[in-house]
Scaffold this motif. Structure first.
Motif, PDB file in Angstrom:
ATOM      1  N   ALA A  50      -2.030  27.545  33.997  1.00 39.49           N
ATOM      2  CA  ALA A  50      -1.441  28.719  34.647  1.00 39.49           C
ATOM      3  C   ALA A  50      -0.421  28.282  35.692  1.00 39.49           C
ATOM      4  CB  ALA A  50      -2.533  29.570  35.299  1.00 39.49           C
ATOM      5  N   PHE A  51      -0.759  27.247  36.456  1.00 39.16           N
ATOM      6  CA  PHE A  51       0.167  26.750  37.460  1.00 39.16           C
ATOM      7  C   PHE A  51       1.426  26.202  36.808  1.00 39.16           C
ATOM      8  CE2 PHE A  51       1.959  23.163  39.741  1.00 39.16           C
ATOM      9  CZ  PHE A  51       2.369  23.807  40.892  1.00 39.16           C
ATOM     10  N   GLU A  52       1.283  25.399  35.775  1.00 42.01           N
ATOM     11  CA  GLU A  52       2.459  24.827  35.098  1.00 42.01           C
ATOM     12  C   GLU A  52       3.351  25.918  34.530  1.00 42.01           C
ATOM     13  OE1 GLU A  52       3.566  21.739  35.178  1.00 42.01           O
ATOM     14  OE2 GLU A  52       1.848  21.234  36.434  1.00 42.01           O
ATOM     15  N   ASP A  53       2.749  26.965  34.009  1.00 41.94           N
ATOM     16  CA  ASP A  53       3.529  28.082  33.488  1.00 41.94           C
ATOM     17  C   ASP A  53       4.308  28.758  34.616  1.00 41.94           C
ATOM     18  OD1 ASP A  53       4.325  30.113  31.485  1.00 41.94           O
ATOM     19  OD2 ASP A  53       3.043  31.432  32.702  1.00 41.94           O
ATOM     20  N   LEU A  54       3.645  29.008  35.748  1.00 40.41           N
ATOM     21  CA  LEU A  54       4.325  29.612  36.892  1.00 40.41           C
ATOM     22  C   LEU A  54       5.461  28.730  37.392  1.00 40.41           C
ATOM     23  CD1 LEU A  54       1.368  31.052  38.981  1.00 40.41           C
ATOM     24  CD2 LEU A  54       3.270  32.350  38.022  1.00 40.41           C
ATOM     25  N   HIS A  56       7.196  26.473  35.768  1.00 39.91           N
ATOM     26  CA  HIS A  56       8.309  26.473  34.808  1.00 39.91           C
ATOM     27  C   HIS A  56       9.095  27.784  34.886  1.00 39.91           C
ATOM     28  CE1 HIS A  56      10.558  25.687  31.168  1.00 39.91           C
ATOM     29  NE2 HIS A  56      10.184  26.868  30.721  1.00 39.91           N
ATOM     30  N   ARG A  57       8.388  28.901  34.936  1.00 44.18           N
ATOM     31  CA  ARG A  57       9.064  30.201  35.006  1.00 44.18           C
ATOM     32  C   ARG A  57       9.817  30.366  36.317  1.00 44.18           C
ATOM     33  NH1 ARG A  57       4.201  33.583  34.169  1.00 44.18           N
ATOM     34  NH2 ARG A  57       5.442  35.182  35.133  1.00 44.18           N
ATOM     35  N   ALA A  58       9.249  29.866  37.422  1.00 45.59           N
ATOM     36  CA  ALA A  58       9.923  29.962  38.718  1.00 45.59           C
ATOM     37  C   ALA A  58      11.228  29.179  38.704  1.00 45.59           C
ATOM     38  CB  ALA A  58       9.002  29.442  39.830  1.00 45.59           C
ATOM     39  N   ARG A  75       5.794  31.748  45.081  1.00 48.71           N
ATOM     40  CA  ARG A  75       4.680  32.138  45.951  1.00 48.71           C
ATOM     41  C   ARG A  75       3.359  32.188  45.184  1.00 48.71           C
ATOM     42  NH1 ARG A  75       7.989  36.653  49.384  1.00 48.71           N
ATOM     43  NH2 ARG A  75       8.891  35.181  50.875  1.00 48.71           N
ATOM     44  N   GLN A  76       3.406  32.673  43.954  1.00 49.10           N
ATOM     45  CA  GLN A  76       2.195  32.688  43.139  1.00 49.10           C
ATOM     46  C   GLN A  76       1.721  31.260  42.847  1.00 49.10           C
ATOM     47  OE1 GLN A  76       2.350  35.388  39.693  1.00 49.10           O
ATOM     48  NE2 GLN A  76       4.084  36.379  40.718  1.00 49.10           N
ATOM     49  N   ALA A  79       0.093  29.886  45.837  1.00 49.40           N
ATOM     50  CA  ALA A  79      -1.253  30.427  46.038  1.00 49.40           C
ATOM     51  C   ALA A  79      -2.277  29.596  45.258  1.00 49.40           C
ATOM     52  CB  ALA A  79      -1.305  31.890  45.606  1.00 49.40           C
ATOM     53  N   LEU A  80      -1.847  29.059  44.120  1.00 49.47           N
ATOM     54  CA  LEU A  80      -2.732  28.202  43.324  1.00 49.47           C
ATOM     55  C   LEU A  80      -2.774  26.772  43.854  1.00 49.47           C
ATOM     56  CD1 LEU A  80      -1.758  29.364  39.716  1.00 49.47           C
ATOM     57  CD2 LEU A  80      -3.815  29.977  41.017  1.00 49.47           C
ATOM     58  N   GLN A  81      -1.623  26.282  44.309  1.00 44.73           N
ATOM     59  CA  GLN A  81      -1.530  24.909  44.825  1.00 44.73           C
ATOM     60  C   GLN A  81      -0.715  24.933  46.123  1.00 44.73           C
ATOM     61  OE1 GLN A  81      -0.331  21.858  42.104  1.00 44.73           O
ATOM     62  NE2 GLN A  81      -1.678  22.585  40.489  1.00 44.73           N
ATOM     63  N   PRO A  82      -1.377  25.165  47.257  1.00 45.19           N
ATOM     64  CA  PRO A  82      -0.666  25.332  48.535  1.00 45.19           C
ATOM     65  C   PRO A  82       0.156  24.119  48.969  1.00 45.19           C
ATOM     66  CG  PRO A  82      -2.949  26.065  48.704  1.00 45.19           C
ATOM     67  CD  PRO A  82      -2.804  25.402  47.376  1.00 45.19           C
ATOM     68  N   LYS A  83      -0.121  22.939  48.453  1.00 49.35           N
ATOM     69  CA  LYS A  83       0.621  21.737  48.845  1.00 49.35           C
ATOM     70  C   LYS A  83       1.662  21.337  47.803  1.00 49.35           C
ATOM     71  CE  LYS A  83      -3.027  19.970  51.759  1.00 49.35           C
ATOM     72  NZ  LYS A  83      -3.893  18.846  52.088  1.00 49.35           N
ATOM     73  N   TRP A  84       2.124  22.286  47.025  1.00 47.26           N
ATOM     74  CA  TRP A  84       3.121  22.048  45.978  1.00 47.26           C
ATOM     75  C   TRP A  84       4.482  21.833  46.636  1.00 47.26           C
ATOM     76  CZ3 TRP A  84       5.438  26.538  42.787  1.00 47.26           C
ATOM     77  CH2 TRP A  84       6.284  26.050  41.782  1.00 47.26           C
ATOM     78  N   SER A  85       4.888  20.592  46.751  1.00 48.13           N
ATOM     79  CA  SER A  85       6.120  20.228  47.463  1.00 48.13           C
ATOM     80  C   SER A  85       7.360  20.877  46.860  1.00 48.13           C
ATOM     81  CB  SER A  85       6.300  18.707  47.466  1.00 48.13           C
ATOM     82  OG  SER A  85       5.236  18.097  48.123  1.00 48.13           O
TER      83      SER A  85
END
Length: 192
Positions: A50-54, A56-58, A75-76, A79-85
């Motif tokens: 789900a994160f990878e899909d978000l 890629h779409r972002a 932002r979504q 929310a799944l990975q708050p430390k996503w650089s």
């Protein structure tokens, strides 16, 4: 059999479905499925997928210039990975480009907490604070960025140096403002 065509439209969860962004629609559908299920629900997609899909779409939305959609998707993802650089960087740069300096500052504040040696993030945080008239904080952040060895030929470095000189002039430290301006001129591409 006696159901009228507009019976389904009268259900609250079907109103305006086409007007929702796809990610919001999907999350709403997942919520409804979970709420109706008596058994513990299985996730619609593994969190990593789900994160990878978000992500890629972002990025696709950002590249296509659909910035509101991109911000929502970033932002979504955060929310799944708050430390996503990469997501924090994207949110910060989008906010900076849109002159939303408080949002920009906040994104870069979070980013430097995750990546404390990321010089461009410190510099951009300082530039946002400059625009918010937080001059002391701005100077501190840009100095931190410059101390982390930002490449002098990068345009961001030149912008940070320029704003550093502006603050020195504002503080009536005219002699000190010469050094950052001289550095800018050393790396300025010759015009011919």
């Amino acid at each position: 059999m006696g159901r009228r065509a507009n019976d389904t439209a009268s259900r609250p969860y079907n109103r305006g479905v086409l007007a929702l962004p796809p990610a919001l629609l999907l999350s709403g559908l997942v919520f409804l499925a979970v709420a109706r299920s008596a058994a513990p629900p299985a996730p619609a997609a593994p969190p990593a997928a789900a994160f990878e899909d978000l992500a890629h779409r972002a990025e696709a939305a950002r590249q296509a210039g659909r910035l509101d959609e991109a911000v929502s998707l970033y932002r979504q993802g955060l929310a799944l990975q708050p430390k996503w650089s990469e997501g924090l960087w994207a949110l910060g740069t989008i906010a900076y480009d849109r002159d939303r300096f408080a949002e920009c500052r906040d994104a870069f504040r979070r980013l430097v907490a995750v990546e404390p040696k990321m010089a461009p993030a410190w510099a951009l945080r300082g530039l946002c604070e400059f625009q918010l008239v937080a001059y002391a904080a701005s100077r501190e952040r840009r100095e931190k960025g410059l101390s982390l060895r930002m490449p002098p030929s990068e345009s961001l470095t030149r912008v940070a140096l320029y704003h550093h000189a502006l603050l020195l002039v504002r503080e009536t430290k005219f002699d000190l403002a010469i050094a950052p301006l001289s550095t800018i001129l050393q790396f300025q591409a010759p015009t011919g």
